[in-house]
Design a protein around this motif. Structure first.
Motif, PDB file in Angstrom:
ATOM      1  N   ILE A   5      39.313  41.872  46.930  1.00 30.50           N
ATOM      2  CA  ILE A   5      39.527  40.914  45.842  1.00 30.50           C
ATOM      3  C   ILE A   5      39.545  39.535  46.482  1.00 30.50           C
ATOM      4  O   ILE A   5      40.341  39.269  47.394  1.00 30.50           O
ATOM      5  CB  ILE A   5      40.838  41.188  45.085  1.00 30.50           C
ATOM      6  N   TYR A   6      38.663  38.665  46.012  1.00 27.05           N
ATOM      7  CA  TYR A   6      38.447  37.394  46.674  1.00 27.05           C
ATOM      8  C   TYR A   6      38.527  36.236  45.681  1.00 27.05           C
ATOM      9  O   TYR A   6      37.961  36.303  44.599  1.00 27.05           O
ATOM     10  CB  TYR A   6      37.077  37.410  47.352  1.00 27.05           C
ATOM     11  N   GLY A   7      39.214  35.195  46.069  1.00 23.44           N
ATOM     12  CA  GLY A   7      39.279  34.003  45.229  1.00 23.44           C
ATOM     13  C   GLY A   7      39.981  34.273  43.912  1.00 23.44           C
ATOM     14  O   GLY A   7      41.010  34.934  43.863  1.00 23.44           O
ATOM     15  N   SER A   8      39.383  33.815  42.846  1.00 21.91           N
ATOM     16  CA  SER A   8      40.001  33.943  41.527  1.00 21.91           C
ATOM     17  C   SER A   8      39.621  35.249  40.847  1.00 21.91           C
ATOM     18  O   SER A   8      39.204  35.260  39.689  1.00 21.91           O
ATOM     19  CB  SER A   8      39.623  32.747  40.653  1.00 21.91           C
ATOM     20  N   GLY A   9      39.735  36.347  41.570  1.00 22.96           N
ATOM     21  CA  GLY A   9      39.550  37.664  40.970  1.00 22.96           C
ATOM     22  C   GLY A   9      38.196  38.313  41.140  1.00 22.96           C
ATOM     23  O   GLY A   9      37.949  39.351  40.538  1.00 22.96           O
ATOM     24  N   ARG A  10      37.302  37.749  41.954  1.00 18.35           N
ATOM     25  CA  ARG A  10      36.030  38.430  42.219  1.00 18.35           C
ATOM     26  C   ARG A  10      36.339  39.707  42.988  1.00 18.35           C
ATOM     27  O   ARG A  10      37.086  39.689  43.954  1.00 18.35           O
ATOM     28  CB  ARG A  10      35.089  37.578  43.079  1.00 18.35           C
ATOM     29  N   GLU A  11      35.761  40.823  42.551  1.00 21.85           N
ATOM     30  CA  GLU A  11      36.028  42.114  43.186  1.00 21.85           C
ATOM     31  C   GLU A  11      34.742  42.711  43.738  1.00 21.85           C
ATOM     32  O   GLU A  11      33.707  42.698  43.061  1.00 21.85           O
ATOM     33  CB  GLU A  11      36.661  43.078  42.179  1.00 21.85           C
ATOM     34  N   PHE A  12      34.839  43.230  44.959  1.00 21.09           N
ATOM     35  CA  PHE A  12      33.706  43.854  45.631  1.00 21.09           C
ATOM     36  C   PHE A  12      34.154  45.214  46.145  1.00 21.09           C
ATOM     37  O   PHE A  12      35.179  45.306  46.825  1.00 21.09           O
ATOM     38  CB  PHE A  12      33.237  42.977  46.795  1.00 21.09           C
ATOM     39  N   GLU A  13      33.386  46.250  45.836  1.00 22.19           N
ATOM     40  CA  GLU A  13      33.755  47.607  46.245  1.00 22.19           C
ATOM     41  C   GLU A  13      33.059  48.010  47.540  1.00 22.19           C
ATOM     42  O   GLU A  13      31.875  47.737  47.736  1.00 22.19           O
ATOM     43  CB  GLU A  13      33.399  48.609  45.147  1.00 22.19           C
ATOM     44  N   PHE A  14      33.838  48.663  48.396  1.00 25.19           N
ATOM     45  CA  PHE A  14      33.352  49.234  49.651  1.00 25.19           C
ATOM     46  C   PHE A  14      34.056  50.576  49.830  1.00 25.19           C
ATOM     47  O   PHE A  14      35.167  50.761  49.315  1.00 25.19           O
ATOM     48  CB  PHE A  14      33.717  48.341  50.847  1.00 25.19           C
ATOM     49  N   ASP A  15      33.455  51.469  50.599  1.00 22.86           N
ATOM     50  CA  ASP A  15      34.192  52.698  50.883  1.00 22.86           C
ATOM     51  C   ASP A  15      35.404  52.321  51.730  1.00 22.86           C
ATOM     52  O   ASP A  15      35.405  51.310  52.434  1.00 22.86           O
ATOM     53  CB  ASP A  15      33.301  53.746  51.554  1.00 22.86           C
TER      54      ASP A  15
END
Length: 106
Positions: A5-15
């Motif tokens: 979860i980066y900055g103002s709520g940007r979400e990136f999925e990784f294993d």
């Protein structure tokens, strides 16, 4: 799956295994007060392409994991940190790529 979860709520999925290694590498850099680009390839099933984000101590960052912490591969973390020294920034690579001679200190 884990989530960055980066900055103002940007979400990136990784294993979870990948994210665990990336977390340690990011924290190592941030503790040194180093800002840098973080880069990865977007899987074809998610539309394909590449993503780059600027990592800085001033931008909120959180990690959410779905499983227990894995045993960490020191070579993989070293390879992530090695790529971060390049102008293009840290590159999230598969674990087997970190085992290549390019990142070896031997």
């Amino acid at each position: 799956m884990g989530t960055l979860i980066y900055g103002s709520g940007r979400e990136f999925e990784f294993d979870d295994r990948t994210l665990s290694h990336v977390k340690i590498a990011l924290v190592t850099k941030l503790r040194r007060h180093e800002s840098f680009l973080l880069n990865w390839e977007i899987p074809v099933e998610q539309g394909g392409g590449r993503m780059s984000i600027w990592i800085s101590r001033e931008i909120p960052l959180a990690f959410v994991f779905g499983s227990r912490p894995p045993v960490l591969n020191e070579r993989w973390m070293e390879a992530l940190l090695h790529t971060s020294q390049r102008t293009g920034g840290m590159v999230i690579m598969p674990e087997d790529a970190a085992e290549s001679d390019e990142f070896s200190d031997r």
